[in-house]
Design a protein around this motif. Structure first.
Motif, PDB file in Angstrom:
ATOM      1  N   SER A 166       0.849  -1.190   0.073  1.00 40.53           N
ATOM      2  CA  SER A 166      -0.047   0.141   0.116  1.00 40.53           C
ATOM      3  C   SER A 166       1.061   1.161   0.144  1.00 40.53           C
ATOM      4  CB  SER A 166      -0.926   0.099   1.267  1.00 40.53           C
ATOM      5  OG  SER A 166      -0.017  -0.301   2.519  1.00 40.53           O
ATOM      6  N   ASN A 197      -6.289  -0.678  -3.288  1.00 42.38           N
ATOM      7  CA  ASN A 197      -7.645  -1.412  -3.140  1.00 42.38           C
ATOM      8  C   ASN A 197      -7.958  -2.599  -3.884  1.00 42.38           C
ATOM      9  OD1 ASN A 197      -7.801  -1.060  -6.267  1.00 42.38           O
ATOM     10  ND2 ASN A 197      -8.030   1.460  -5.683  1.00 42.38           N
ATOM     11  N   ILE A 198      -8.751  -3.291  -3.574  1.00 45.86           N
ATOM     12  CA  ILE A 198      -9.005  -4.773  -4.169  1.00 45.86           C
ATOM     13  C   ILE A 198      -8.537  -4.643  -5.886  1.00 45.86           C
ATOM     14  CG2 ILE A 198     -10.589  -6.638  -4.711  1.00 45.86           C
ATOM     15  CD1 ILE A 198     -12.080  -5.842  -1.732  1.00 45.86           C
ATOM     16  N   VAL A 201      -5.012  -4.880  -6.279  1.00 44.36           N
ATOM     17  CA  VAL A 201      -4.501  -6.269  -5.862  1.00 44.36           C
ATOM     18  C   VAL A 201      -4.554  -7.160  -7.079  1.00 44.36           C
ATOM     19  CG1 VAL A 201      -4.763  -8.176  -4.268  1.00 44.36           C
ATOM     20  CG2 VAL A 201      -4.485  -5.747  -3.562  1.00 44.36           C
ATOM     21  N   GLN A 202      -5.818  -7.156  -7.871  1.00 42.92           N
ATOM     22  CA  GLN A 202      -6.126  -8.078  -8.724  1.00 42.92           C
ATOM     23  C   GLN A 202      -5.364  -7.787  -9.958  1.00 42.92           C
ATOM     24  OE1 GLN A 202     -10.406  -7.578  -8.490  1.00 42.92           O
ATOM     25  NE2 GLN A 202     -10.591  -9.257  -7.272  1.00 42.92           N
ATOM     26  N   GLY A 236      -2.568  -2.965   4.177  1.00 49.02           N
ATOM     27  CA  GLY A 236      -3.672  -3.504   3.586  1.00 49.02           C
ATOM     28  C   GLY A 236      -4.822  -4.092   4.305  1.00 49.02           C
ATOM     29  N   SER A 237      -5.982  -3.869   3.750  1.00 50.18           N
ATOM     30  CA  SER A 237      -7.226  -4.250   4.774  1.00 50.18           C
ATOM     31  C   SER A 237      -7.206  -5.842   4.603  1.00 50.18           C
ATOM     32  CB  SER A 237      -8.446  -3.580   3.960  1.00 50.18           C
ATOM     33  OG  SER A 237      -8.791  -4.208   2.621  1.00 50.18           O
ATOM     34  N   ALA A 239      -9.634  -7.373   3.306  1.00 56.35           N
ATOM     35  CA  ALA A 239     -10.264  -7.696   1.881  1.00 56.35           C
ATOM     36  C   ALA A 239      -9.336  -7.536   0.839  1.00 56.35           C
ATOM     37  CB  ALA A 239     -11.451  -6.733   1.636  1.00 56.35           C
ATOM     38  N   GLU A 240      -8.197  -6.820   1.101  1.00 55.77           N
ATOM     39  CA  GLU A 240      -7.279  -6.762   0.107  1.00 55.77           C
ATOM     40  C   GLU A 240      -6.236  -7.826   0.324  1.00 55.77           C
ATOM     41  OE1 GLU A 240      -7.351  -1.979   0.162  1.00 55.77           O
ATOM     42  OE2 GLU A 240      -5.567  -2.797   0.776  1.00 55.77           O
ATOM     43  N   GLU A 242      -7.138 -10.798   1.465  1.00 60.20           N
ATOM     44  CA  GLU A 242      -7.891 -11.899   0.828  1.00 60.20           C
ATOM     45  C   GLU A 242      -7.999 -12.009  -0.787  1.00 60.20           C
ATOM     46  OE1 GLU A 242     -11.604 -11.638   2.783  1.00 60.20           O
ATOM     47  OE2 GLU A 242     -10.878 -12.345   4.570  1.00 60.20           O
ATOM     48  N   ALA A 243      -7.881 -10.723  -1.338  1.00 59.99           N
ATOM     49  CA  ALA A 243      -7.867 -10.756  -2.991  1.00 59.99           C
ATOM     50  C   ALA A 243      -6.705 -11.186  -3.312  1.00 59.99           C
ATOM     51  CB  ALA A 243      -8.034  -9.253  -3.223  1.00 59.99           C
ATOM     52  N   GLN A 246      -6.689 -14.775  -3.501  1.00 58.94           N
ATOM     53  CA  GLN A 246      -7.672 -15.138  -4.174  1.00 58.94           C
ATOM     54  C   GLN A 246      -6.998 -15.344  -5.497  1.00 58.94           C
ATOM     55  OE1 GLN A 246     -10.446 -12.498  -5.895  1.00 58.94           O
ATOM     56  NE2 GLN A 246     -10.571 -13.658  -7.629  1.00 58.94           N
TER      57      GLN A 246
END
Ligand SMILES: [Zn+2]
Length: 464
Positions: A166, A197-198, A201-202, A236-237, A239-240, A242-243, A246
């Motif tokens: 981040s 943000n997610i 990351v993706q 990093g949150s 959710a980030e 976890e992204a 993923q």
């Protein structure tokens, strides 16, 4: 073809200059190398297999036996009662990062500088006995292609591509005055990417795999020598993170996370991260969660060195010195906790610097692993656990899927060291130093390591 006849040169520097001998004979049949009269440390068990013979066919280990092995055309290496063991595995290096500081790498270092440095680091690692290196950020697959294609010498390489981190975190290499969104030297070279943000990351996670990464590296805590971040940062949150997991799972691979603080480590494990990097606040609760999640940890034990505060990168920067002191106080129980509640721990050095200083740091990190723990624990850490760790890259992204790494067993890759003496009793034969940066220059290759074979190919042989 007789490999031993072709490798009569004793000077390692001479060996570095010649092309390595392929693991395949000219008629297309796999070359055979037979090690006789060796005691085998298999990467796991403390008891060596005494008086054994090991046959290598092509790039794999075909037979390990205490009986005589009958082969026709094989190069024979008489081990003379020495120890045969797996090649070492470095779990966390940065082959491309040369220092001397993050701002200078950002402002004055070009792709040519990085590439030349990476080439020299690769050679150094192989000759120090490491047949596999996991690069923890900064290297894409170009270096790996050059090594595997035989253009340069080096270990097997598991690159992570760009660090994902981040704004203001440990992977933020931007200059102090750089506005948000401005591209950096590191981002242009895909050595570090800012993910806020997610979607970032993706995008950058997938791009790393596109560029040949075998796993992703997420910067989830701050650091000591970096400019903008407290080491306690939870970057990093959830959710980030976890992204990132993923995206890695889309490729059948995994995430390694730079995590210092206990909350960061627990968050990472709960998000599905399989490899905790550094993990200095490790304790028994973390160990239990790691076991449940089948996760690994790699830790640079130099972080617990009493002379840490004298390292120029820390001593000369008041903010870093302050951070180092508070970190040191918080990390005090790591070794005790690891002994009380052991976890699957792989070896890491994490050196960013010139080749000579990284060689010194590796020798010291080897020493600390045996000194803080014991030779058997150190050897397992540097071989079989490292092999399990890199295999987490899975069936699709593992660049070396044919055999196991870090073990001496039938079907494993022929990554082999022949060591003078018994490293389970005297670990110094592995090329250790009890001093860090103020120690003497390291030899090009440790004297105690007589033969280095990677992928069935001999890169050093001082037996003859
Ligand atoms: Zn690192």
């Amino acid at each position: 073809m007789k490999l031993t006849k072709l490798l009569t040169a004793t000077a390692v520097s001479a060996l570095l200059c010649v092309a390595a001998i392929p693991a395949w004979a000219q008629d297309g049949a796999p070359a055979m190398t037979l090690f006789t009269n060796v005691h085998v440390f298999d990467g796991v068990n403390e008891a060596r297999i005494e008086n054994a013979n090991v046959l290598v066919e092509g790039n794999l280990i075909k037979t390990v036996s205490t009986e005589a092995i009958d082969v026709g055309e094989a190069s024979v290496i008489d081990g003379g009662g020495r120890t045969l063991m797996p090649g070492l595995i470095e779990g966390h290096a940065h082959l491309m990062l040369m220092g001397p500081s993050l701002p200078i790498m950002e402002s004055e270092t070009t792709w040519e500088d990085f590439a030349i440095h990476g080439t020299k680091m690769s050679e150094m690692y192989l000759m120090q006995g490491f047949t596999t290196v996991r690069d923890a950020g900064g290297a894409n697959a170009g270096l790996q292609r050059a090594i595997d294609g035989g253009m340069i010498l080096g270990p097997r390489l598991y690159p992570s591509g760009a660090f994902l981190g981040s704004r203001g975190g440990h992977a933020d290499f931007a200059n102090f005055t750089a506005p948000v969104g401005q591209s950096t030297n590191f981002s242009r070279l895909n050595m570090a990417q800012e993910v806020d943000n997610i979607a970032d990351v993706q995008k950058y996670g997938r791009n790393n795999f596109r560029m040949g990464a075998s796993q992703l590296k997420f910067m989830q805590s701050g650091g000591v020598v970096s400019a903008f971040d407290p080491w306690q940062l939870l970057a990093g949150s959830q959710a980030e993170i976890e992204a990132a997991v993923q995206v890695a799972n889309e490729y059948g691979s995994y995430v390694m996370a730079h995590s210092y603080r206990k909350e960061a480590i627990l968050n990472a494990l709960n998000a599905g991260v399989r490899s905790i990097e550094h993990g200095f606040m490790f304790d028994c609760e973390i160990s239990a969660l790691m076991a449940k999640k089948d996760a690994y940890i790699t830790t640079n034990l130099t972080a617990f060195d009493p002379n840490l505060f004298e390292i120029p990168a820390i001593a000369n920067v008041p903010a870093s010195l302050r951070k180092a002191k508070s970190a040191s106080a918080a990390f005090g129980n790591y070794i005790t906790n690891m002994k009380e509640c052991p976890a699957k721990r792989a070896f890491q050095t994490d050196c960013v610097g010139d080749v000579a200083s990284c060689s010194k740091q590796i020798a010291y990190e080897k020493f600390l692993n045996a000194d803080f723990f014991d030779p058997h624990t150190a050897l397992v850490t540097m071989t079989s656990v490292g092999g399990e760790l890199v295999a987490l890259s899975g069936d699709f992204m593992n660049p070396y899927p044919e055999g196991k790494l870090g073990v001496i067993e039938e079907g494993a890759y022929a990554d082999i060291l022949l060591v003078d003496g018994n490293p389970l009793e005297d670990f110094s034969v592995m090329g250790t130093s009890d001093k860090w940066f103020d120690g003497p220059e390291r030899p090009e290759s440790p004297e105690g390591i007589l033969v280095i074979m990677k992928d069935g190919v001999i890169y050093k042989n001082t037996l003859n």
